[in-house]
Design a protein around this motif. Structure first.
Motif, PDB file in Angstrom:
ATOM      1  N   VAL A  37       0.710  -1.102  -0.028  1.00 53.61           N
ATOM      2  CA  VAL A  37      -0.061   0.088   0.042  1.00 53.61           C
ATOM      3  C   VAL A  37       0.920   1.066   0.063  1.00 53.61           C
ATOM      4  CG1 VAL A  37      -1.972  -1.095   1.310  1.00 53.61           C
ATOM      5  CG2 VAL A  37      -0.151   0.389   2.559  1.00 53.61           C
ATOM      6  N   GLY A  38       0.383   2.201  -0.596  1.00 53.09           N
ATOM      7  CA  GLY A  38       0.868   3.633  -0.523  1.00 53.09           C
ATOM      8  C   GLY A  38       0.083   4.770  -0.854  1.00 53.09           C
ATOM      9  N   MET A  39       0.434   5.986  -0.177  1.00 57.05           N
ATOM     10  CA  MET A  39      -0.457   7.274  -0.598  1.00 57.05           C
ATOM     11  C   MET A  39       0.344   8.393  -0.324  1.00 57.05           C
ATOM     12  SD  MET A  39      -3.362   7.202   2.367  1.00 57.05           S
ATOM     13  CE  MET A  39      -4.065   8.604   1.919  1.00 57.05           C
ATOM     14  N   THR A  40       0.041   9.325  -1.048  1.00 54.08           N
ATOM     15  CA  THR A  40       0.556  10.716  -0.806  1.00 54.08           C
ATOM     16  C   THR A  40      -0.498  11.222   0.360  1.00 54.08           C
ATOM     17  OG1 THR A  40      -0.890  11.577  -2.325  1.00 54.08           O
ATOM     18  CG2 THR A  40       1.059  10.802  -3.217  1.00 54.08           C
ATOM     19  N   PRO A  41       0.078  12.491   1.053  1.00 55.69           N
ATOM     20  CA  PRO A  41      -0.720  13.141   1.735  1.00 55.69           C
ATOM     21  C   PRO A  41      -1.825  13.538   0.994  1.00 55.69           C
ATOM     22  CG  PRO A  41       1.382  13.501   2.509  1.00 55.69           C
ATOM     23  CD  PRO A  41       1.516  12.760   1.176  1.00 55.69           C
TER      24      PRO A  41
END
Length: 380
Positions: A9-13
């Motif tokens: 999983v990964g996300m930007t602010p």
């Protein structure tokens, strides 16, 4: 079980105005998810991008192809999925189908939106066109429908206005400790009451913000030691013209998608330990909790006021802040819900963010005002 697992999983602010382009945001989230899965971009066999408004905001056409170029991918299956504000969850649904059918072994699914590129009036206009053409011509908007539903709900069930405020206060409190949330500040019931009127009885603090951001998952048929399993995914449409619905506070797409998802997994709502509910407006959290069978009709407001949906309550709802405070970049929202659940189920979070020992997580991502809904069940 779908036989598909989330391995990264990964996300930007999520922010009010990102300094990165749509493709850069998407690439950042994708790389973070691949790194979390200990994979190189070249190991992905398909790419599925959820995005609702890039053409309307004149940001990026052919986004899936642009992202493959940014990641250095060649020869992979790539597509873009659009389902208005449920584009992210629909892209996940597409990716799950690809992996489950063995047409992709490692699916990278990314959702993105950069809403700050448009003037507020332009974004509002683009989102207004998500409703039925006849209703658009009459000047009705999503906040209008939410206000009508909220008024009906409060009157029908003799619920106090504070019940709506309690949803916003809870979700802001949860977002205050979430480093990727857009609105990392707590608010009060009085603050909600005194915020500007949007669509009576809804005030500004009853509504989610416009947001920029991206979120990504890696899906695989080969689970890892700490992967989270996708037990089931289900979606359903509802009556498109809200004026044609038999009851303005019933959202059939939510109910049908939920029933399909629970049935496919062989589970009941009571089995869920933590839920991410599509709270674009505070009233939606209450309506969806009831449509999904977590609470009987007309009782979710009581459960909320009693603290049962707090992070330490019997059913923690939106522990990351929800759309209301984490933010709502349309194409990224449904994926960010699954990331929050994955973090919770894997135990990745600090004590002030973590639900106690969850094993089953549930998410619902809604298009428009219930025109389409997508539900997902995760198991550790």
């Amino acid at each position: 079980m779908t036989g598909v697992s989330i391995t990264g999983v990964g996300m930007t602010p999520f922010t009010a105005s990102a300094d990165r382009s749509v493709v850069e945001l998407t690439t950042d989230a994708a790389v973070a998810a691949l790194e979390d899965a200990s994979l190189e971009p070249s190991e992905a066999t398909s790419l599925h991008v959820g995005a609702a408004l890039p053409e309307a905001l004149e940001t990026q056409g052919g986004i899936a192809n642009a992202v493959t170029a940014s990641l250095g991918l060649e020869g992979v299956r790539a597509d873009r999925v659009e389902n208005t504000s449920a584009s992210g969850a629909s892209a996940v649904h597409r990716a799950v189908d690809a992996v489950a059918s063995d047409s992709s072994q490692t699916a990278l699914v990314v959702g993105v939106e950069k809403m700050s590129l448009g003037e507020t009036a332009d974004v509002t206009e683009a989102m207004s066109r998500l409703v039925h053409e006849r209703e658009y011509d009459q000047g009705l908007t999503l906040p209008s429908f939410a206000g009508l539903a909220a008024g009906q709900y409060l009157e029908r069930y003799d619920a106090p206005r504070e019940a709506l405020s309690a949803v916003a206060v809870k979700n802001h409190a949860n977002a205050a400790s979430n480093p990727v949330a857009q609105l990392q500040r707590e608010i009060t019931v009085e603050g909600v009451r005194d915020s500007p009127l949007v669509a009576d009885p809804l005030r500004l603090y009853d509504c989610c913000p416009m947001s920029d951001g991206a979120a990504a998952l890696v899906l695989s048929a080969e689970p890892t030691a700490d992967s989270v399993h996708i037990a089931s995914v289900g979606s359903a449409t509802g009556t498109h013209a809200i004026a044609d619905r038999s009851d303005p506070i019933e959202i059939a797409s939510v109910r049908h998608a939920g029933e399909r998802t629970f049935e496919a997994a062989g589970l009941e709502p009571a089995a869920v330990d933590v839920a991410c509910i599509h709270d674009a407006f505070t009233i939606l959290e209450l309506l969806e909790l009831e449509e999904l069978g977590f609470y009987d009709r007309g009782t979710a407001w009581e459960a909320t006021l009693e603290g049962k949906t707090q992070r330490d309550g019997e059913l923690p709802v939106n522990p990351g802040g929800g759309l209301k405070a984490r933010g709502h970049p349309l194409g990224a929202t449904g994926i960010s819900q699954l990331i929050e659940l994955t973090w919770q189920l894997r135990g990745d979070l600090p004590d002030d963010r973590r639900v106690t020992d969850p094993e089953i997580g549930f998410a619902i991502n809604v298009a428009g005002f219930g025109n389409n809904s997508v539900c997902t069940l995760l198991e550790q």
